[in-house]
Design a protein around this motif. Structure first.
Motif, PDB file in Angstrom:
ATOM      1  N   SER A 198       2.555   1.668  -3.254  1.00 38.10           N
ATOM      2  CA  SER A 198       1.612   2.077  -4.184  1.00 38.10           C
ATOM      3  C   SER A 198       1.392   3.817  -4.293  1.00 38.10           C
ATOM      4  CB  SER A 198       0.342   1.342  -4.197  1.00 38.10           C
ATOM      5  OG  SER A 198       0.437   0.071  -4.186  1.00 38.10           O
ATOM      6  N   THR A 226      -2.524   0.280 -10.316  1.00 39.66           N
ATOM      7  CA  THR A 226      -3.732  -0.454 -10.034  1.00 39.66           C
ATOM      8  C   THR A 226      -3.011  -1.343  -9.002  1.00 39.66           C
ATOM      9  OG1 THR A 226      -4.034  -0.310 -12.502  1.00 39.66           O
ATOM     10  CG2 THR A 226      -5.261  -2.168 -11.023  1.00 39.66           C
ATOM     11  N   PHE A 227      -3.906  -1.487  -7.749  1.00 44.65           N
ATOM     12  CA  PHE A 227      -3.481  -2.167  -6.790  1.00 44.65           C
ATOM     13  C   PHE A 227      -4.924  -3.333  -6.785  1.00 44.65           C
ATOM     14  CE2 PHE A 227      -3.725  -3.526  -2.558  1.00 44.65           C
ATOM     15  CZ  PHE A 227      -2.525  -3.478  -1.755  1.00 44.65           C
ATOM     16  N   TYR A 274      -8.064   0.619  -7.597  1.00 50.23           N
ATOM     17  CA  TYR A 274      -8.342  -0.344  -6.336  1.00 50.23           C
ATOM     18  C   TYR A 274      -9.286  -1.406  -7.147  1.00 50.23           C
ATOM     19  CZ  TYR A 274      -8.845  -3.027  -2.149  1.00 50.23           C
ATOM     20  OH  TYR A 274      -9.083  -3.587  -1.193  1.00 50.23           O
ATOM     21  N   GLN A 332      -6.258  -6.540  -5.198  1.00 50.88           N
ATOM     22  CA  GLN A 332      -6.418  -7.466  -3.944  1.00 50.88           C
ATOM     23  C   GLN A 332      -7.384  -8.561  -3.890  1.00 50.88           C
ATOM     24  OE1 GLN A 332      -4.977  -7.539  -0.753  1.00 50.88           O
ATOM     25  NE2 GLN A 332      -5.628  -5.506   0.123  1.00 50.88           N
ATOM     26  N   THR A 377     -10.582  -5.669  -6.998  1.00 46.64           N
ATOM     27  CA  THR A 377     -10.582  -6.994  -6.145  1.00 46.64           C
ATOM     28  C   THR A 377     -11.008  -8.100  -7.244  1.00 46.64           C
ATOM     29  OG1 THR A 377     -13.006  -6.712  -5.299  1.00 46.64           O
ATOM     30  CG2 THR A 377     -11.182  -5.887  -3.955  1.00 46.64           C
ATOM     31  N   ASP A 427     -13.060   1.448  -0.084  1.00 50.62           N
ATOM     32  CA  ASP A 427     -12.128   1.498  -1.097  1.00 50.62           C
ATOM     33  C   ASP A 427     -10.779   1.951  -0.159  1.00 50.62           C
ATOM     34  OD1 ASP A 427     -10.071   2.432  -2.909  1.00 50.62           O
ATOM     35  OD2 ASP A 427     -11.782   3.512  -4.028  1.00 50.62           O
ATOM     36  N   LEU A 428      -9.712   1.115  -0.444  1.00 51.76           N
ATOM     37  CA  LEU A 428      -8.525   1.227   0.391  1.00 51.76           C
ATOM     38  C   LEU A 428      -7.756   2.513   0.132  1.00 51.76           C
ATOM     39  CD1 LEU A 428      -6.708  -0.344   2.158  1.00 51.76           C
ATOM     40  CD2 LEU A 428      -5.669  -1.229   0.249  1.00 51.76           C
ATOM     41  N   PHE A 429      -8.132   3.069  -1.220  1.00 52.70           N
ATOM     42  CA  PHE A 429      -7.051   4.251  -1.289  1.00 52.70           C
ATOM     43  C   PHE A 429      -8.153   5.493  -1.745  1.00 52.70           C
ATOM     44  CE2 PHE A 429      -4.476   0.704  -2.889  1.00 52.70           C
ATOM     45  CZ  PHE A 429      -3.401   1.162  -2.229  1.00 52.70           C
ATOM     46  N   HIS A 443      -9.664  -8.142   1.057  1.00 52.45           N
ATOM     47  CA  HIS A 443     -10.518  -6.779   1.054  1.00 52.45           C
ATOM     48  C   HIS A 443     -11.608  -6.853   2.174  1.00 52.45           C
ATOM     49  CE1 HIS A 443     -13.151  -3.575  -0.666  1.00 52.45           C
ATOM     50  NE2 HIS A 443     -14.040  -4.326  -0.622  1.00 52.45           N
ATOM     51  N   ILE A 500       0.780  -1.185   0.198  1.00 49.69           N
ATOM     52  CA  ILE A 500      -0.011  -0.013  -0.012  1.00 49.69           C
ATOM     53  C   ILE A 500       0.861   1.220  -0.095  1.00 49.69           C
ATOM     54  CG2 ILE A 500      -1.494   1.267   1.454  1.00 49.69           C
ATOM     55  CD1 ILE A 500      -2.967  -1.291   2.560  1.00 49.69           C
TER      56      ILE A 500
END
Length: 106
Positions: free
Chosen positions: A22, A33-34, A70, A36, A72, A56-58, A41, A19
């Protein structure tokens, strides 16, 4: 513009450094583009008491203008009401990660 695809190995201690990487890459102009797994998630959204569909992690990084995407994918592991996974084969998962990412981004 350069585009990095970041896929953390789904074990404890591997996600957070990826993370951070990124965010650093995006702050230097990369599109990131991450990728997961659904299990990780859901695990992370549960830890933050958020519904998985809204997490949304970001989100904060994106608000600041960073181009981090992000996504998955289903890892095939079951998620039950207690938040545990039925993990059968991590090797199968890792091979599947690369195939799915290539198909998604192709």
């Amino acid at each position: 513009m350069a585009h990095a695809i970041v896929i953390p190995y789904p074990y404890q201690g591997h996600v957070t450094p990826m993370i951070n990487l990124s965010i650093r890459l995006a702050s230097r102009g990369f599109t990131v583009t991450f990728v997961q797994t659904e299990f990780i998630h859901r695990f992370m959204s549960k830890a933050r008491n958020l519904p998985a569909d809204d997490f949304d992690l970001f989100a904060e990084a994106q608000k600041s203008g960073l181009d981090i995407r992000y996504t998955t994918f289903s890892d095939g592991f079951r998620w039950n009401s207690t938040g545990t996974s039925t993990m059968k084969s991590i090797g199968r998962l890792c091979f599947g990660i690369f195939l799915i990412v290539l198909m998604k981004l192709w």
